[in-house]
Design a protein around this motif. Structure first.
Motif: not given
Length: 115
Positions: A3, A5, A20-21, A35, A76, A93-94, A106
């Motif tokens: 992942l 970000e 964005s992730c 998130w 995404t 954090y994703c 992520g």
């Protein structure tokens, strides 16, 4: 699963950012994506999540200001953050989740909001 970000940064209160992730595989392989955030000295908290069926859930403090969305064609997930406040400052954090207890994360992206 990877992942990645992007989109964090430093802004003034009242401004907007979009995170964005990008996932390394089909986002519909997961039950949900979204998130979390963690500020210094605080526990990690849920910001927003979208499940495979499209249901969206938000943390109480962001519900009317943040919006989560996804684009399956590019695997995404996005977090649109409007009217940012200093208390929104954190590492975001994703995550991707299967069932209730299997998570991937992520690397985190810093969001700093100054007054």
């Amino acid at each position: 699963v990877q992942l990645v970000e992007s989109g964090g940064g430093s802004v003034q209160a009242g401004e907007s950012l979009r995170l964005s992730c990008a996932a390394s595989e089909n986002i519909f392989n997961f039950n949900a994506m979204g998130w979390f955030r963690q500020a210094p000295g605080k526990q990690r908290e849920l910001v927003a999540e979208i499940n495979v069926g499209g249901r969206k859930d938000y943390g109480g403090s962001v519900k009317d200001r943040f919006s989560i969305s996804r684009d399956h064609s590019v695997n995404t997930v996005y977090l649109q953050m409007n009217n940012l406040k200093p208390e929104d400052s954190a590492v975001y954090y994703c995550h991707a989740r299967i069932l209730s207890n299997r998570y991937w994360w992520g690397q985190g992206t810093q969001v700093t909001v100054s007054s």
